[in-house]
Each structure stands twice: as structure tokens, then as C-alpha cells.
Design an enzyme around this catalytic site. Structure first.
Site, PDB file in Angstrom:
ATOM      1  N   SER A 247      -3.166   0.794  -0.350  1.00  0.00           N
ATOM      2  CA  SER A 247      -3.224   0.006   0.886  1.00  0.00           C
ATOM      3  C   SER A 247      -4.094  -1.207   0.623  1.00  0.00           C
ATOM      4  CB  SER A 247      -3.832   0.849   2.012  1.00  0.00           C
ATOM      5  OG  SER A 247      -4.143   0.056   3.140  1.00  0.00           O
TER       6      SER A 247
ATOM      7  N   TYR B  33      -9.494   7.358   5.578  1.00  0.00           N
ATOM      8  CA  TYR B  33      -8.229   6.779   5.116  1.00  0.00           C
ATOM      9  C   TYR B  33      -8.498   5.718   4.056  1.00  0.00           C
ATOM     10  CZ  TYR B  33      -3.942   4.048   5.063  1.00  0.00           C
ATOM     11  OH  TYR B  33      -2.819   3.376   4.650  1.00  0.00           O
TER      12      TYR B  33
END
Length: 251
Positions: free
Chosen positions: A138, A151
Site C-alpha cells: 500500500s 494496517y
């Protein structure tokens, strides 16, 4: 890795980025297998696309299930030569609450799951020409969003793992490709699918597949929209980028 002629497993392939990657790889002449947690959604995707040849239910937090799944996939699809470790969860956390349930589930799904599956499949992939392990990190691996700390930490770990895996496999037939998405309009978190600040899913997939089609294929697939985060440290603006990303939460 060639863009066509592969047999590719896509985890989390029943929705969002995973589903669209599965569909696009199938459209380019690959045999695609998907896994996910929702059997009905899996079946719907398989039935809708001829190139998506099979779907399996898999809980990425279950170590024993991953081992069994890998053995079954290799037995059912001995031609398998690529995996996209896409399955993941993103949940906001209040670290002051000291509730570890979300953190532990996120680590198990986003980090341990891909590591376990890659480890289980690697002996098979090492026997296949043109094999590839693809990870999904990400932009938040490079500059974290404080509201989703675990996350971001798991995605930073996936980036680091990908670098080390690539180095260890550099003299083998297995390529390691890291996919680095920005925020995309999917259901990863509530509100993302309609958030105008997120990149439209179809735009993201079109640009990502274009990068896959480049020769040579880049080892890090990062669309232009993610460069604000992805290149922040390289361009000497990490602190400013971190502040801009998180200032909304501070106001």
C-alpha cells in the site's frame, strides 16, 4: 513473468481490487483461481468469467487451513505458476483503548497469511518456469495513516518482506512483484467506495495492468496516484507528507 499463459491464484479475489485483477488477468489469456471468505461471492465471480476456472473458500488467519489449501491447489492445478497475495483487511483503531483484537486479526490476515501461503506454495513455484509471487502492500506502507496503525504496519512489513524475498530468490525462476495501491474506491473500509479522494477502481486497474504490460515489467507496480506516499522518503518530504496525510485527524 509473462502477461498471459499463466495459472494465477488471487487471494481475496471475490471483490474489490482482487476481483478486478482476477478478471483482467483472465481476459489476457490466463487461467485464474480465486479464494476468499464468502463462498457465495466466490461462486458468482467464477460463474461470471470463463477464464476464472475455480474458487475456494479460505480463511487467511488459519495457519492449518492455509497449509491444506496450498496442498489442494497444487494437486488440483499442478500448472499453477503465480500467486497474488491480495487478501487483506483495514480497520480503524484507537490505540488508547488497548483492545488488541483488531490488531491481531490484521496481522494474521495481512502479514502472516501471505507469508504462510507463500511459504507453502514456494516449493511448487520453484519447479515452474516463469513463476511469480506477487504481494500487495500500500502507499500507506511508506507513510502511515495514524487512524489505521496496524494496517499500515502490516503493509510496511509486506514491503520489507517483498524486498528480502526478491533478494533470496534472485537466482531462481521465481520473480517477486510488489503491487503498491493508493487509496482506491472499494469496500475495504466503510465509505471508501464513494470517497472522491480515492482513486476510481477502474482507473486504478487500467493503469496497474498497463504497468504489468511494460517490458521489462517493474518489480514494484506503483501507479502515479500513489507516488505522493510511495516517493515521500526518496524525495525528502516524509515529515511534510505525514503531516498532510494525518492533519485531518488532528483538527
Amino acid at each position: 513473468m509473462q502477461i498471459s499463459g499463466n495459472t494465477i491464484l488471487v487471494t481475496g479475489g471475490n471483490n474489490g481490487i482482487g476481483r478486478r485483477l482476477a478478471e483482467e488477468f483472465a481476459r489476457r489469456g490466463n487461467r485464474v483461481i480465486i479464494s476468499g471468505r464468502n463462498q457465495q461471492a466466490i461462486d458468482e465471480v467464477v460463474q461470471a468469467h470463463d477464464g476464472i476456472v475455480a474458487g475456494y473458500r479460505l480463511d487467511m488467519t488459519d495457519a492449518a487451513a492455509i497449509r491444506d489449501f496450498a496442498a489442494r491447489i497444487v494437486a488440483d492445478h499442478p500448472e499453477l505458476n503465480a500467486v497474488i497475495n491480495n487478501a487483506g483487511i483495514m480497520i480503524a483503531e484507537d490505540l488508547k483503548a488497548q483492545d488488541l483484537d483488531v490488531a491481531e486479526a490484521t496481522v494474521a490476515t495481512n502479514l502472516l497469511g501471505p507469508i504462510r501461503l507463500t511459504s507453502a506454495l514456494l516449493p511448487h513455484l520453484l519447479t515452474k518456469d516463469g513463476a511469480a509471487v506477487m504481494t500487495v502492500s500500500s502507499g500507506l506502507a511508506f507513510v502511515p495513516l495514524a487512524a489505521t496503525p496496524t494496517y499500515c504496519a502490516t503493509k510496511a512489513a509486506i514491503h520489507s518482506y517483498s524486498l528480502s524475498l526478491r533478494e533470496q530468490l534472485k537466482d531462481t525462476n521465481v520473480e517477486v512483484i510488489e503491487i503498491v495501491p493508493p487509496g482506491v474506491q472499494t469496500d475495504l473500509m466503510p465509505g471508501h467506495a464513494t470517497n472522491p479522494q480515492m482513486m476510481p477502481l477502474e482507473d486504478y486497474i487500467a493503469e496497474t495492468m498497463g504497468i504489468f504490460e511494460q517490458t521489462p515489467m517493474p518489480v514494484e507496480n506503483a501507479v502515479g496516484r500513489v507516488h505522493f506516499l510511495y516517493k515521500a522518503t526518496e524525495q525528502g518530504r516524509f515529515a511534510d507528507t505525514f503531516f498532510k496525510l494525518n492533519s485531518g485527524a488532528r483538527e
